[in-house]
Design a protein around this motif. Structure first.
Motif, PDB file in Angstrom:
ATOM      1  N   ASN B 120       8.844 -11.824  -7.983  1.00 46.10           N
ATOM      2  CA  ASN B 120       9.107 -10.751  -7.032  1.00 46.10           C
ATOM      3  C   ASN B 120       7.883  -9.855  -6.997  1.00 46.10           C
ATOM      4  OD1 ASN B 120       9.990  -8.757  -5.421  1.00 46.10           O
ATOM      5  ND2 ASN B 120      11.609  -8.018  -6.778  1.00 46.10           N
ATOM      6  N   ASN B 121       7.151  -9.937  -5.905  1.00 43.90           N
ATOM      7  CA  ASN B 121       5.919  -9.183  -5.832  1.00 43.90           C
ATOM      8  C   ASN B 121       6.062  -7.880  -5.073  1.00 43.90           C
ATOM      9  OD1 ASN B 121       4.023 -10.773  -7.212  1.00 43.90           O
ATOM     10  ND2 ASN B 121       4.143 -12.272  -5.569  1.00 43.90           N
ATOM     11  N   ASP B 122       7.277  -7.405  -4.993  1.00 40.24           N
ATOM     12  CA  ASP B 122       7.475  -6.185  -4.228  1.00 40.24           C
ATOM     13  C   ASP B 122       6.738  -5.031  -4.883  1.00 40.24           C
ATOM     14  OD1 ASP B 122      10.318  -4.246  -3.151  1.00 40.24           O
ATOM     15  OD2 ASP B 122       8.463  -4.823  -2.138  1.00 40.24           O
TER      16      ASP B 122
END
Lengths: 429, 358
Positions: B120-122
């Motif tokens: 999850n690269n948020d």
């Protein structure tokens, strides 16, 4: 949210890494210079000296051009500063030169306040720059810098020593601007007198603690030349814009019956040295000193005066912005309070006026009522009277008709009626 | 005793007054000697340059930096199979002093290992933005001191090189998000990394698509069109803008080609020469970053990005006193700045406020 962990490996103050080939950043100074050239330079000189010492002529000679301006008279009521800006261009370098000159310096009878306009002017330039720097939206890189970079102080060639006016003025200016003292019109002094004069001046300056500008000697390329020049301060200069033919060249010179003084001859005067030092070698250093020393000092004093500090007594590090913010809030609070007060006062006044007006209105109403009543009463009285009068008139008419009737009856009935008539008459009366 | 001013007042800030009369000088005065003075001063003081490389692991960032500055600036770390991938994004900074022909350059390289590596690269750009803003903050704090240093040490990021993986298609959503946010805070130069996996035609189409992506998302990379000063600049910069993003290959090993020792990558089907314009565009990148536009990068960082940050910062402190967005203006310790960063850059305040609300 990912936490930030910044690890800085500086390793006991940056290690030097060898290069394996040509990278190309040796063009950096050239890049910097090109940028500066496209932006242009600016240089501001302040000339302080008594009227008639040759300030304008010297400027003309220094920059090889004729700047406009008429000579000042000796009848000025106070010291004023006259400033002019010129655009000079030499090959690809553009210079915005501002020359500020004192007008009327040393002409008054009471010279106590002579230095004040000068100090105020210099402070005003610093203030303008400070204001620009403190703005929220600022354009510092295109700002026209008007701070004075060099102050040439013209000393009258008496040959003895500095005047007290000079000492006082220089003392006031030395912490605000780079002072370069020069001996003006030095063709009036002979060589031997000149050396004695210079020694006297420097010793007086030192003993009075006046800090004049010293040419920097920390960089090897200019240390030597600057060092020797420092020893020649104050420079003895001559200014001239007239060109005379000497030998087979046209040179700037002044002609006397006993000889010709050449401006650019180092044996005659120190003009060449001044030009070298002021323009060719140290122009940038002068600007640097103005910005990093004099301006910073002014800024520090000004901000401290306004009440900002770098550290709070409780050793909590404050910042300029926080104190400014606190002051601003305080000011806003005060402003609001004042506004409230004014509003209250206004409301009060309005109320009072309203009450007054109401009173007046009531009074008027009352008066009106009274008058009305009066009129009605009168009217009634009049009507009553009229009625009674009418009644009387009616009664009289009735009696008149009755009397006439009786008369006509009496004349028919003869005498018998007379008694009755007499009786009636009596009854009537 | 008001000074009699004949020229426009110094308080007005305008580039050059049209009313100052040009003066003709009859002879040589020596004003251009000031250029030499400037050079001497600059050489003595030395130069500073801070570069940041952003991209996923394995795109050759460290190798690229080493190739750019022709030295072992960064020890490229090949992760062992045993070490787990970093869970958080750590920024690594290394400072070196390199010297060439008497010019000293203090180079700081900031690497971002772990960027875009998680599942999850948020908001993986937040630490980077935080770091950039922290440098601006540091400079601002130094600048508003009462007694300030003669030369404020400049740690602000002058250039951010963004490595785009060579997919051949177009920019990924992560790239677009990141570039949108970053191009307003710092000079961003996108490059196509590991360009040796694309043929020349593929490179061209990829480049066109990326340029199209950048235009459609209003991402202004360096050199910014809006900051061109005059026609010369515009001509020069539009040539560069045509070739952005550069397709680069990094290499720090030398091989023998035609009797010459060149930097390159050796593969079974040939040697890719890094400095050969026919093979890759590394020379263009190097010229842009170092040989011609280094000073310009620093100037734009100082005059545009830093000023924008300063305006936002100073405005903020007026608008939100002790409100939810109140930032303690006293110098903050590093790492604490993760929260209010997104509101720093004015234009992105709206969309970030939306993000924060979730």
């Amino acid at each position: 949210m990912a936490a930030t962990d910044i690890a800085r490996q500086v390793g006991e103050g940056c290690r030097t890494v060898p290069l394996a080939g040509h990278v190309g950043f040796d063009s950096l100074p050239d890049q910097l210079v090109n940028k500066s050239v496209s932006q242009g330079f600016c240089f501001n000189i302040l000339c302080v000296g008594e009227t008639g010492l040759g300030k304008s002529t010297l400027m003309d000679t220094l920059f090889n051009t004729k700047f406009e301006g008429e000579p000042a008279t000796h009848t000025q009521p106070g010291v004023q500063l006259r400033s002019n800006t010129y655009d000079l261009q030499e090959s690809n370098v553009g210079l915005k030169l501002t020359i500020v000159s004192t007008v009327g310096f040393g002409d008054q009878i009471n010279k106590e306040d002579s230095y004040k306009p000068i100090v105020e002017f210099i402070d005003a330039q610093f203030e303008a720059y400070l204001q620009e720097e403190l703005k929220i939206r600022r354009v510092l890189h295109t700002y026209h810098d008007s701070r004075i970079h060099a102050c040439l102080y013209f000393i009258a060639p008496t040959g003895h020593s500095l005047k007290s006016l000079d000492l006082v003025t220089m003392k006031k200016l030395d912490s605000k601007v780079n002072i370069i003292p020069i001996i003006a019109k030095s063709d009036a002094i002979s060589k031997s007198e000149l050396t004695k004069f210079k020694i006297k001046i420097t010793s007086e300056l030192v003993s009075n603690g006046v800090q004049i500008y010293q040419f920097p000697t920390d960089d090897e390329s200019v240390a030597e030349i600057n060092g020797t020049m420092n020893a020649h301060l104050p420079f003895a200069v001559i200014g001239s814009t007239e060109e005379l033919k000497i030998g087979n060249k046209m040179m700037k010179a002044r002609q006397y019956p006993w000889g010709t003084v050449q401006v650019e001859n180092e044996a005659h005067c120190d003009f060449v040295k001044l030009r070298e030092m002021l323009i060719r070698v140290n122009m940038d250093d002068l600007r640097e000193q103005t910005h990093s020393r004099h301006y910073e000092l002014y800024r520090r004093c000004k901000l401290e005066e306004m009440g900002f500090k770098d550290t709070d007594p409780d050793s909590k590090p404050f910042s300029l912005q926080e104190t400014y913010e606190a002051k601003r809030n305080e000011f806003l609070g005060e402003l609001q309070k004042k506004e409230e007060e004014m509003r209250q006062m206004f409301v009060q006044r309005v109320k009072e006026k309203e009450a007054e007006l109401k009173e007046a209105e009531k009074e008027l109403h009352e008066k009106f009522d009274r008058l009305k009543k009066l009129h009605q009463d009168e009217k009634k009285k009049l009507e009553d009277k009229k009625k009674s009068l009418d009644d009387e008139v009616n009664a009289f008419k009735q009696r008149k008709t009755a009397a006439e009737l009786l008369q006509s009856q009496g004349s028919q009935a003869g005498g018998s009626q007379t008694l009755k008539r007499d009786k009636e008459k009596k009854n009537f009366f | 005793m008001d000074p009699l001013r004949q020229s426009p007042s110094p308080g007005s800030s305008r580039p050059s007054s049209p009313r100052t009369p040009p003066c003709e000088m009859f002879d040589y005065v020596g004003i251009e000697a000031v250029l030499d003075q400037l050079k001497i001063k600059a050489m003595k003081m030395g130069f500073e340059f801070n570069i940041m490389v952003v991209g996923q692991s394995g795109l050759g960032k460290s190798t690229m930096v080493n190739t750019l500055f022709k030295s072992k600036v960064w020890k490229s770390n090949i992760p062992n199979l045993g070490t787990p991938t970093p869970q958080t994004l750590k920024l690594h900074s290394v400072t070196h002093i390199i010297e060439e022909k008497g010019v000293k350059l203090k180079l700081t390289v900031t690497d971002t290992p772990g960027f875009g590596d998680q599942i999850n690269n948020d908001k993986c750009w937040d630490p980077i933005l935080g770091y950039i803003n922290e440098q601006y903050e540091r400079y601002l704090q130094e600048e508003i001191l009462i007694t300030r240093q003669r030369h404020i040490p400049d740690t602000r990021v002058h250039c951010c090189v963004y490595f785009v993986p060579p997919t051949g298609h177009c920019l990924r959503p992560l790239d677009i998000e990141f570039l949108q946010r970053l191009c307003r805070a710092v000079n961003v130069v996108p490059v196509i990394a590991r360009a040796d996996s694309l043929t020349i035609e593929e490179r061209e189409t990829f480049r066109q698509r990326i340029q199209h992506n950048l235009r459609s998302h209003c991402i202004e990379v360096y050199p910014q069109k809006s900051l061109d000063e005059d026609t010369n600049d515009r001509i020069l910069n539009s040539k560069i803008r045509d070739r952005i993003p550069f397709a680069v290959v990094g290499a720090d090993r030398e091989h023998l080609v035609n009797g010459k020792c060149v930097l390159g990558r050796k593969t079974k089907w040939g040697i890719i020469e890094v400095e050969n314009m026919a093979h890759c565009e590394f020379p263009l990148l190097r010229d842009l970053l170092i040989r011609s536009h280094l000073q310009d990068l620093k100037d734009i960082t100082h005059n545009v990005h830093y000023e924008n940050y300063r305006v936002c910062r100073l405005n903020e402190s007026h608008l939100l006193p002790q409100g939810p967005g109140w930032v303690n203006l006293a110098p903050t310790p590093a790492g604490r700045l993760a929260t209010p960063q997104s509101s720093k850059v004015c234009q992105q305040a709206q969309d970030d406020a939306k993000d924060e609300a979730y």
